[in-house]
Design a protein around this motif. Structure first.
Motif, PDB file in Angstrom:
ATOM      1  N   THR A  96      14.039  64.644  46.748  1.00  0.00           N
ATOM      2  CA  THR A  96      14.813  65.871  46.564  1.00  0.00           C
ATOM      3  C   THR A  96      16.325  65.664  46.502  1.00  0.00           C
ATOM      4  O   THR A  96      16.980  66.196  45.599  1.00  0.00           O
ATOM      5  CB  THR A  96      14.445  66.887  47.661  1.00  0.00           C
ATOM      6  N   ILE A 116       9.026  65.306  44.727  1.00  0.00           N
ATOM      7  CA  ILE A 116       9.689  66.550  45.127  1.00  0.00           C
ATOM      8  C   ILE A 116       8.629  67.478  45.720  1.00  0.00           C
ATOM      9  O   ILE A 116       7.605  67.725  45.089  1.00  0.00           O
ATOM     10  CB  ILE A 116      10.359  67.247  43.929  1.00  0.00           C
ATOM     11  N   THR A 117       8.882  67.988  46.885  1.00  0.00           N
ATOM     12  CA  THR A 117       7.893  68.841  47.529  1.00  0.00           C
ATOM     13  C   THR A 117       7.820  70.216  46.872  1.00  0.00           C
ATOM     14  O   THR A 117       6.745  70.701  46.537  1.00  0.00           O
ATOM     15  CB  THR A 117       8.207  68.994  49.021  1.00  0.00           C
ATOM     16  N   ASP A 118       8.977  70.850  46.671  1.00  0.00           N
ATOM     17  CA  ASP A 118       8.988  72.200  46.112  1.00  0.00           C
ATOM     18  C   ASP A 118      10.257  72.381  45.285  1.00  0.00           C
ATOM     19  O   ASP A 118      11.358  72.371  45.817  1.00  0.00           O
ATOM     20  CB  ASP A 118       8.925  73.244  47.228  1.00  0.00           C
ATOM     21  N   TYR A 119      10.090  72.545  43.983  1.00  0.00           N
ATOM     22  CA  TYR A 119      11.241  72.651  43.082  1.00  0.00           C
ATOM     23  C   TYR A 119      12.014  73.939  43.295  1.00  0.00           C
ATOM     24  O   TYR A 119      13.251  73.958  43.156  1.00  0.00           O
ATOM     25  CB  TYR A 119      10.778  72.526  41.629  1.00  0.00           C
ATOM     26  N   THR A 121      12.554  75.481  46.057  1.00  0.00           N
ATOM     27  CA  THR A 121      13.417  75.267  47.222  1.00  0.00           C
ATOM     28  C   THR A 121      14.543  74.301  46.891  1.00  0.00           C
ATOM     29  O   THR A 121      15.709  74.552  47.197  1.00  0.00           O
ATOM     30  CB  THR A 121      12.595  74.722  48.398  1.00  0.00           C
ATOM     31  N   ALA A 122      14.201  73.190  46.259  1.00  0.00           N
ATOM     32  CA  ALA A 122      15.192  72.155  45.962  1.00  0.00           C
ATOM     33  C   ALA A 122      16.299  72.664  45.055  1.00  0.00           C
ATOM     34  O   ALA A 122      17.475  72.308  45.225  1.00  0.00           O
ATOM     35  CB  ALA A 122      14.503  70.959  45.324  1.00  0.00           C
ATOM     36  N   ALA A 140       5.516  67.021  41.540  1.00  0.00           N
ATOM     37  CA  ALA A 140       5.627  67.304  42.972  1.00  0.00           C
ATOM     38  C   ALA A 140       4.692  66.398  43.766  1.00  0.00           C
ATOM     39  O   ALA A 140       3.664  65.955  43.270  1.00  0.00           O
ATOM     40  CB  ALA A 140       5.281  68.768  43.243  1.00  0.00           C
ATOM     41  N   ASN A 172      12.923  70.698  51.911  1.00  0.00           N
ATOM     42  CA  ASN A 172      11.495  70.696  51.607  1.00  0.00           C
ATOM     43  C   ASN A 172      10.643  70.561  52.867  1.00  0.00           C
ATOM     44  O   ASN A 172       9.510  71.049  52.919  1.00  0.00           O
ATOM     45  CB  ASN A 172      11.162  69.591  50.620  1.00  0.00           C
ATOM     46  N   TYR A 175      10.444  74.003  54.303  1.00  0.00           N
ATOM     47  CA  TYR A 175       9.467  74.785  53.541  1.00  0.00           C
ATOM     48  C   TYR A 175       8.038  74.467  53.979  1.00  0.00           C
ATOM     49  O   TYR A 175       7.242  75.374  54.272  1.00  0.00           O
ATOM     50  CB  TYR A 175       9.642  74.498  52.053  1.00  0.00           C
ATOM     51  N   GLN A 176       7.709  73.174  54.043  1.00  0.00           N
ATOM     52  CA  GLN A 176       6.352  72.783  54.445  1.00  0.00           C
ATOM     53  C   GLN A 176       6.025  73.277  55.848  1.00  0.00           C
ATOM     54  O   GLN A 176       4.933  73.795  56.099  1.00  0.00           O
ATOM     55  CB  GLN A 176       6.224  71.260  54.406  1.00  0.00           C
TER      56      GLN A 176
END
Length: 318
Positions: A96, A116-119, A121-122, A140, A172, A175-176
């Protein structure tokens, strides 16, 4: 003086065209810049997959300019600005902070993210529809969070208190953690958050978490992954099991994880890059890609040390 100004204008135009991407350099080779946040087994695998896919598509017509930021976000910014000044045709941001640095460096050069975990959010996209609408796309590394959360009561039916441990500087991870907390609380479990700001706080924070938790959950978190040995040296003697967000961190400190292949998501990102460079695909219209499969895996050594028996549908981490 007018002649000098004219030369400068022409030079600026050349640099601008070089930054637009989509066309190979004068020597017929595409220049692809890579900014990887930190040297780590998972991120290394994603980079290798990315390079393999692009090399398969372009052969000798691609040149990689590869940099590693050694875990420093400011270095990511320096690297990406340098890649832009070098006129690369595409930038790959691995993790990220690397993606965010690339996004800040150019709004024109095509950018591919991976790991990338979450676009949303990023990139701070409020109205998310699966594609960024910008010069950015990618893959992701997020395994289904509801399934990760369900592993805790499955493996530890007597657990009541879950410690959620992550780096507060990684959006991220936040978020998780929030998603998993919601899932666990819906199952009747109590959750307490323990965060560290950087690697210097890890041992103390994990120690506090172990003191008040039956089990820990650590999401896909770059700082935690780089401090795997430190985390294990605290949690294992305390007898507190950890569910990890990804496999390579699980090798260091976890009991089990819902695993994806980082090589696979890197490879898919490379295929997306090839579509952009060869066929002129618009990254803003390309939906984010995900791992083709997830697998429940366990760390045999840590399970043995803690006396934990996993269900038959779990696969030992190799």
């Amino acid at each position: 003086m007018k002649k000098i100004v004219s030369i400068l204008i022409v030079l600026a135009m050349v640099l601008s065209f070089a930054a637009c991407g989509g066309e190979p350099a004068a020597d017929g080779k595409y220049k692809v810049g890579i900014c990887q946040l930190v040297q780590h087994e998972a991120l290394d695998a994603a980079t290798e997959g990315f390079k393999a896919a692009l090399t398969e598509a372009l052969g000798e017509d691609v040149v990689f300019i590869e940099h590693n930021a050694s875990g420093d976000q400011a270095t990511c910014i320096t690297i990406c600005n340098q890649l832009v000044s070098e006129g690369v045709d595409l930038i790959m941001g691995n993790a990220t902070p690397a993606l965010q640095a690339a996004a800040a460096a150019s709004s024109e050069i095509p950018i591919i993210g991976t790991s990338i975990t979450d676009y949303a959010t990023a990139l701070e996209i409020a109205d998310w529809n699966g594609a960024t609408g910008r010069n950015i796309t990618g893959t992701a590394d997020l395994a289904p969070l509801d399934e990760q959360a369900a592993m805790i009561p499955e493996l530890f039916p007597g657990a009541k208190n879950v410690g959620i441990v992550y780096c507060s500087a990684e959006p991220n991870s936040v978020y998780q953690a929030n998603v998993v907390i919601e899932e666990l609380e819906a199952m009747g479990l109590s959750c307490e958050v323990f965060t560290f700001a950087d690697s210097n706080d890890v041992a103390n924070v994990v120690s506090a978490a172990c003191a008040s938790s039956d089990v820990l959950y650590i999401p896909t978190d770059n700082t935690a992954a780089s401090c795997a040995e430190t985390i294990n040296n605290v949690a294992l003697p305390a007898g507190v099991p950890i569910i990890s967000g990804e496999e390579n961190a699980c090798k260091g400190f976890g009991v089990a994880t819902l695993s994806i292949s980082y090589y696979d998501i890197g490879y898919i990102a490379g295929q997306m890059a090839a579509e952009i460079l060869i066929n002129g695909a618009n990254p803003g219209e390309m939906e984010i890609g995900y791992a083709p499969e997830v697998v429940k895996k366990y760390n045999a050594d840590i399970c043995a040390a803690l006396g934990i028996t996993v269900p038959e549908n779990y696969v030992a981490i190799g």
